[in-house]
Write an enzyme that holds these catalytic residues in place. Structure first.
Site, short mmCIF file in Angstrom:
data_model
loop_
_atom_site.label_atom_id
_atom_site.label_comp_id
_atom_site.label_asym_id
_atom_site.label_seq_id
_atom_site.Cartn_x
_atom_site.Cartn_y
_atom_site.Cartn_z
N TYR A 132 0.83 -1.21 0.00
CA TYR A 132 0.00 0.00 0.00
C TYR A 132 0.86 1.25 0.00
O TYR A 132 0.55 2.23 -0.68
CB TYR A 132 -0.93 0.00 1.22
CG TYR A 132 -1.94 1.14 1.16
CD1 TYR A 132 -3.16 0.96 0.49
CD2 TYR A 132 -1.66 2.38 1.71
CE1 TYR A 132 -4.06 2.01 0.38
CE2 TYR A 132 -2.55 3.43 1.59
CZ TYR A 132 -3.75 3.24 0.94
OH TYR A 132 -4.64 4.28 0.83
N ARG A 152 -12.96 17.05 -33.27
CA ARG A 152 -12.32 18.09 -32.47
C ARG A 152 -12.78 19.42 -33.04
O ARG A 152 -12.05 20.11 -33.72
CB ARG A 152 -10.78 17.98 -32.53
CG ARG A 152 -10.21 16.78 -31.83
CD ARG A 152 -9.92 16.97 -30.35
NE ARG A 152 -11.01 16.72 -29.45
CZ ARG A 152 -10.86 16.22 -28.23
NH1 ARG A 152 -9.67 15.88 -27.79
NH2 ARG A 152 -11.88 16.06 -27.43
N PHE A 194 -6.88 22.45 -23.38
CA PHE A 194 -7.28 21.07 -23.54
C PHE A 194 -8.51 20.87 -22.68
O PHE A 194 -8.63 21.46 -21.61
CB PHE A 194 -6.18 20.05 -23.19
CG PHE A 194 -6.67 18.67 -23.51
CD1 PHE A 194 -6.80 18.28 -24.83
CD2 PHE A 194 -7.10 17.80 -22.53
CE1 PHE A 194 -7.35 17.04 -25.17
CE2 PHE A 194 -7.65 16.56 -22.86
CZ PHE A 194 -7.77 16.19 -24.18
N THR A 195 -9.43 20.06 -23.17
CA THR A 195 -10.75 19.92 -22.56
C THR A 195 -10.70 19.70 -21.05
O THR A 195 -11.32 20.44 -20.28
CB THR A 195 -11.52 18.76 -23.23
OG1 THR A 195 -10.68 17.61 -23.22
CG2 THR A 195 -11.89 19.11 -24.66
N ASP A 228 1.66 21.54 -19.20
CA ASP A 228 1.04 20.25 -19.48
C ASP A 228 2.03 19.52 -20.39
O ASP A 228 2.15 19.81 -21.57
CB ASP A 228 -0.31 20.43 -20.19
CG ASP A 228 -0.97 19.09 -20.52
OD1 ASP A 228 -0.28 18.05 -20.48
OD2 ASP A 228 -2.18 19.07 -20.84
N LYS A 242 0.25 8.97 -22.97
CA LYS A 242 0.71 9.39 -24.31
C LYS A 242 2.22 9.12 -24.40
O LYS A 242 2.61 7.98 -24.58
CB LYS A 242 0.40 10.87 -24.54
CG LYS A 242 -1.08 11.15 -24.85
CD LYS A 242 -1.93 11.14 -23.62
CE LYS A 242 -3.30 11.77 -23.84
NZ LYS A 242 -4.15 11.61 -22.66
N PHE A 251 -18.58 16.09 -25.62
CA PHE A 251 -18.21 15.29 -26.79
C PHE A 251 -18.14 13.80 -26.49
O PHE A 251 -18.34 12.98 -27.38
CB PHE A 251 -16.88 15.78 -27.37
CG PHE A 251 -15.74 15.72 -26.40
CD1 PHE A 251 -15.55 16.76 -25.50
CD2 PHE A 251 -14.87 14.65 -26.37
CE1 PHE A 251 -14.49 16.71 -24.59
CE2 PHE A 251 -13.82 14.59 -25.47
CZ PHE A 251 -13.64 15.62 -24.57
N1 F0G Z 1 -3.61 17.00 -21.43
C1 F0G Z 1 -3.60 16.73 -22.75
C2 F0G Z 1 -2.82 17.60 -23.67
C3 F0G Z 1 -4.32 15.64 -23.23
O1 F0G Z 1 -4.32 15.40 -24.54
C4 F0G Z 1 -5.04 14.82 -22.33
C5 F0G Z 1 -5.83 13.70 -22.80
C6 F0G Z 1 -5.02 15.15 -20.98
C7 F0G Z 1 -4.28 16.24 -20.56
C8 F0G Z 1 -5.79 14.37 -19.96
O2 F0G Z 1 -5.18 13.16 -19.73
O3 F0G Z 1 -6.80 11.44 -20.52
O4 F0G Z 1 -4.90 10.86 -19.02
O5 F0G Z 1 -6.81 12.14 -18.16
N2 F0G Z 1 -6.08 13.50 -23.98
C9 F0G Z 1 -6.78 12.37 -24.55
C10 F0G Z 1 -6.88 12.54 -26.03
C11 F0G Z 1 -8.09 12.06 -23.91
O6 F0G Z 1 -7.52 11.68 -26.67
O7 F0G Z 1 -6.31 13.48 -26.59
P1 F0G Z 1 -5.98 11.83 -19.35
#
Ligand code: F0G
Length: 456
Positions: A73, A385, A125-126, A218, A261, A448
């Site tokens: 843990y 997108r 980013f979303t 980021d 990624k 989305f």
């Molecule tokens: N920042 C960026 C630039 C991203 O592209 C993503 C995720 C995140 C943060 C969030 O990370 O998914 O691990 O919680 N992008 C995915 C995409 C969902 O398809 O571009 P996560």
């Protein structure tokens, strides 16, 4: 020897079967999915270019590491290995693991943003934006104007507009509004996977130091950004990717990372920091939302795979092949006259739906309709997108309208991508048959993922 084709610097040890279901079944599947590719079943997809997130093929070395999971843990060996990897590659002393990128964004936003604060960003980013807003902050765009110009060939569309940033800071000071940090994204996803330059990062850093506003990156696609700096920016040709990554990080106060990624894992993320006080604050929050500060919602084996992926991602041959594979797909499409975002991005080729289906007005969701049509045509899954991903509440939106063909790392071969290109070229020839969509359901945030549509 002709160096036009770079063979992958790896060979395939294990395979997974994929199947193209008949066209009639694809038509039924997309209708059932409400014309949203997120709602398709993976087994109904032939080639999956929905995302490069968590879809990488892990190496034999990472899989071997999975067997060495220390599932204690607290204080697992794998956490130490992750910490060492982050110390060595990103060169930050403090590390907090999280279950994925948005876990890290949640903690950073909650720890640093107060209600009424302003957060400057290079586009958005979303998930990063939604967490800034949920914490009470106001997202503010300070990206260069080229970021939203699909046809601009500017090489560093991920740059921050220094004048915009400066003006925003002066205005905030005058009004007594706090800017808790400058938020900058590497290889800006929503602009088409577009990098910032080292020169621009230096300029941002100078402002950050002058006004004592921290700079948080980021760094989800930092390695791809580093590759573009190596290839495009004067003075970096000949530097290794690892050197460039470490130079970028040396200019920031901290990073949030979705390790799904760059870092070649199926799940995982982390925050890395330089300031001990900020670290303490975020360490207190991680135990509330993610898990103990040495596992952050992950199993020991996941931490180990992530640690090993961090070393693999900075291999110069690997990253050159990865970005060139994306470029080869984009290049073929471009040569065939398909409208794409230029320059071609690091993780994906983005189709410009405004030009591809110019007969579909933005209110009929051209990119959403195009993504659905690509699936029906070829069994290839892509992602919208555009206005569905980008529009926020009642705010007017006139930005990009794109379909993303995202390339998972180390997963598909050149033949797969040739098949993808063939399908899109065939569809372009009959693009007049693609119909717009009507939205019949949308969740309040991140719509989305789950929105549903009907054909007009
Ligand atoms: N920042 C960026 C630039 C991203 O592209 C993503 C995720 C995140 C943060 C969030 O990370 O998914 O691990 O919680 N992008 C995915 C995409 C969902 O398809 O571009 P996560």
């Amino acid at each position: 020897m002709d160096k036009k084709i770079i063979p992958p610097p790896f060979k395939i040890k294990m395979v997974e079967a994929i199947r193209l279901i008949p066209r009639k079944e694809r038509e039924d599947a997309i209708r059932k999915a409400g014309f949203n590719t997120f709602e398709l079943k993976s087994e109904d997809v032939f080639i999956d270019l929905l995302t490069d997130s968590g879809t990488s093929a892990m190496s034999d070395n990472q899989w071997a590491g999975m067997m060495l999971g220390d599932e204690a843990y607290a204080g697992s060996k794998n956490f130490t290995n992750l910490k060492n990897a982050v110390n060595e590659v990103y060169e930050f002393p403090y590390v907090i693991p999280t279950h994925q990128g948005r876990g890290a964004e949640h903690i950073m936003s909650q720890a640093l943003i107060k209600k009424g604060d302003i957060v400057p960003n290079n586009l958005y980013f979303t998930t990063r934006r939604v967490h800034q807003e949920l914490a009470g902050g106001k997202w503010c765009d300070v990206s260069v104007k080229e970021a939203t110009e699909a046809q601009s060939t500017f090489l560093f569309k991920g740059n921050i507009d220094i004048r915009k940033l400066h003006a925003l800071i002066l205005k905030a000071r005058k009004e007594g509004v706090t800017i808790p940090y400058i938020s900058m994204e590497a290889c800006v996803n929503m602009a088409g996977g577009q990098p910032f330059s080292m020169g621009n990062l230096w300029d941002v850093r100078n402002i950050s130091l002058k006004y004592r506003i921290p700079l948080y990156l980021d760094a989800t696609r930092l390695v791809e950004n580093a590759y573009f700096i190596q290839q495009r920016e004067k003075g970096y040709w000949g530097c290794s990717i690892k050197e460039i990554v470490s130079q970028i990080c040396s200019l920031c106060d901290g990073i949030t990372v979705s390790a799904k990624k760059d870092a070649l894992v199926n799940i995982g993320g982390f925050i890395a920091l330089r300031d001990e006080n900020v670290f303490q604050k975020m360490r207190e929050l991680v135990v509330v939302w993610e898990g103990l500060h040495t596992y952050g919602g992950l199993a020991g084996r996941d931490l180990e795979a992530m640690a090993r992926g961090i070393y693999e991602m900075v291999d110069d041959d690997y990253i050159a092949h990865r970005v060139k594979q994306v470029e080869a797909l984009g290049g073929r499409l471009e040569k065939s006259g398909i409208p794409i975002v230029t320059p071609i991005g690091g993780h994906a080729v983005f189709l410009d739906a405004k030009r591809f289906v110019s007969h579909v007005p933005q209110k009929a969701f051209p990119a959403q309709a195009l993504a659905a049509a690509i699936y029906v045509e070829s069994g290839v899954r892509t992602m919208e997108r555009g206005i569905v991903s980008g529009q926020h509440g009642n705010e007017p939106y006139d930005g990009l309208e794109l379909v993303r063909l995202t390339i998972p790392r180390r997963v598909y071969t050149r033949e797969h991508l040739d098949y993808v290109a063939d399908g899109i070229i065939a569809l372009y020839k009959k693009r007049g048959t693609i119909r717009g969509l009507k939205m019949i359901y949308a969740p309040k945030t991140l719509r989305f993922f789950q929105a549903r549509f009907e054909e007009l």
